[in-house]
Design a protein around this motif. Sequence first.
Motif, PDB file in Angstrom:
ATOM      1  N   PRO A 108       1.533  -2.298  -5.810  1.00 23.02           N
ATOM      2  CA  PRO A 108       0.976  -2.945  -7.011  1.00 23.02           C
ATOM      3  C   PRO A 108       0.365  -4.317  -6.762  1.00 23.02           C
ATOM      4  O   PRO A 108      -0.565  -4.717  -7.475  1.00 23.02           O
ATOM      5  CB  PRO A 108       2.196  -3.050  -7.939  1.00 23.02           C
ATOM      6  CG  PRO A 108       3.124  -1.986  -7.484  1.00 23.02           C
ATOM      7  CD  PRO A 108       2.925  -1.857  -6.007  1.00 23.02           C
ATOM      8  N   LYS A 109       0.868  -5.037  -5.760  1.00 22.09           N
ATOM      9  CA  LYS A 109       0.331  -6.382  -5.490  1.00 22.09           C
ATOM     10  C   LYS A 109      -0.868  -6.378  -4.552  1.00 22.09           C
ATOM     11  O   LYS A 109      -1.515  -7.415  -4.385  1.00 22.09           O
ATOM     12  CB  LYS A 109       1.433  -7.268  -4.880  1.00 22.09           C
ATOM     13  CG  LYS A 109       2.543  -7.641  -5.823  1.00 22.09           C
ATOM     14  CD  LYS A 109       3.309  -8.867  -5.381  1.00 22.09           C
ATOM     15  CE  LYS A 109       4.095  -8.696  -4.119  1.00 22.09           C
ATOM     16  NZ  LYS A 109       5.011  -9.840  -3.850  1.00 22.09           N
ATOM     17  N   LEU A 110      -1.153  -5.250  -3.924  1.00 22.01           N
ATOM     18  CA  LEU A 110      -2.148  -5.200  -2.858  1.00 22.01           C
ATOM     19  C   LEU A 110      -3.489  -4.672  -3.338  1.00 22.01           C
ATOM     20  O   LEU A 110      -3.566  -3.650  -4.017  1.00 22.01           O
ATOM     21  CB  LEU A 110      -1.641  -4.312  -1.716  1.00 22.01           C
ATOM     22  CG  LEU A 110      -2.583  -4.103  -0.524  1.00 22.01           C
ATOM     23  CD1 LEU A 110      -2.867  -5.414   0.195  1.00 22.01           C
ATOM     24  CD2 LEU A 110      -1.998  -3.071   0.439  1.00 22.01           C
ATOM     25  N   SER A 111      -4.557  -5.393  -2.977  1.00 20.65           N
ATOM     26  CA  SER A 111      -5.924  -4.906  -3.141  1.00 20.65           C
ATOM     27  C   SER A 111      -6.663  -5.116  -1.829  1.00 20.65           C
ATOM     28  O   SER A 111      -6.216  -5.878  -0.967  1.00 20.65           O
ATOM     29  CB  SER A 111      -6.642  -5.627  -4.292  1.00 20.65           C
ATOM     30  OG  SER A 111      -6.676  -7.020  -4.053  1.00 20.65           O
ATOM     31  N   GLU A 112      -7.780  -4.435  -1.653  1.00 18.15           N
ATOM     32  CA  GLU A 112      -8.528  -4.497  -0.405  1.00 18.15           C
ATOM     33  C   GLU A 112      -9.991  -4.816  -0.663  1.00 18.15           C
ATOM     34  O   GLU A 112     -10.561  -4.386  -1.669  1.00 18.15           O
ATOM     35  CB  GLU A 112      -8.441  -3.162   0.346  1.00 18.15           C
ATOM     36  CG  GLU A 112      -7.046  -2.757   0.757  1.00 18.15           C
ATOM     37  CD  GLU A 112      -7.036  -1.419   1.495  1.00 18.15           C
ATOM     38  OE1 GLU A 112      -8.133  -0.911   1.816  1.00 18.15           O
ATOM     39  OE2 GLU A 112      -5.950  -0.892   1.735  1.00 18.15           O
ATOM     40  N   THR A 113     -10.568  -5.550   0.251  1.00 23.21           N
ATOM     41  CA  THR A 113     -12.013  -5.740   0.296  1.00 23.21           C
ATOM     42  C   THR A 113     -12.502  -5.203   1.634  1.00 23.21           C
ATOM     43  O   THR A 113     -12.160  -5.759   2.685  1.00 23.21           O
ATOM     44  CB  THR A 113     -12.393  -7.221   0.151  1.00 23.21           C
ATOM     45  OG1 THR A 113     -12.009  -7.683  -1.142  1.00 23.21           O
ATOM     46  CG2 THR A 113     -13.895  -7.413   0.323  1.00 23.21           C
ATOM     47  N   VAL A 114     -13.236  -4.115   1.596  1.00 23.75           N
ATOM     48  CA  VAL A 114     -13.795  -3.545   2.828  1.00 23.75           C
ATOM     49  C   VAL A 114     -15.107  -4.262   3.110  1.00 23.75           C
ATOM     50  O   VAL A 114     -16.028  -4.256   2.274  1.00 23.75           O
ATOM     51  CB  VAL A 114     -14.008  -2.023   2.687  1.00 23.75           C
ATOM     52  CG1 VAL A 114     -14.632  -1.456   3.961  1.00 23.75           C
ATOM     53  CG2 VAL A 114     -12.676  -1.329   2.390  1.00 23.75           C
TER      54      VAL A 114
END
Length: 225
Positions: free
Chosen positions: A42-48
């Motif tokens: 829930p706390k993690l997001s990604e920028t590829v």
Amino acid sequence: MHVLLFGATGMVGQGVLRECLLDDRVTAVRAVVRSPLGVSHPKLSETVHADFTDFGGLEREFAEVDACFFCLGVSSAGKGEDEYRRITHDYTLAAARALAAAAGPDLTFVYVSGEGTDSTEQGRQMWARVKGRTENELLAMDFHAYMFRPAFIRAVNGEVSRTPAYRRLYPVLDLLFPLLRRLAPGRVTSTESIARAMIAVAGRQGAGEHVLRSPEINRVAAEGR
């Protein structure tokens, strides 16, 4: 605290990601990666992102950041100075400049360097000069910069190095860890301690020492819990 993480697939970065997801002081983690991590939280997001020399277009993501934990790096083995400098110095400074512009002077930037880094930039070892130049430029920037200089790093929660030589070496060193800790306690730390110390210094708002070797990393990690 909103953390931006570089190098999440490396041994140190894996440990930092784990501790950030576990620590209540960290409310969000954004990993900048070349390909998806395959991790859900829930706390993690990604920028590829493909080009680590140019972070144009990421101003909105960077403006939200309170701290950047820069764990991206490579071994100098088999690399010429130009290639090593591009990855070690150019990638780091490109990220730091973009973050300084977007997040402002309250940002904390923690850079994983290494024991033996040459702050004079004049020594014989190529990697140490490049690391020294990188550190010096980060410390001169308008944000709170911390340089971490670990020597021997023990992976304690299943983290795996992406460097084949290190993957072969670390199981042997792990067996020798109790001896290393007795004979050279000032040169030993762990992925867990590095991560916990990063989170701790991010709450200092510029206070404390700004170049931390293994003993300081271990102390700050212990004090910060």
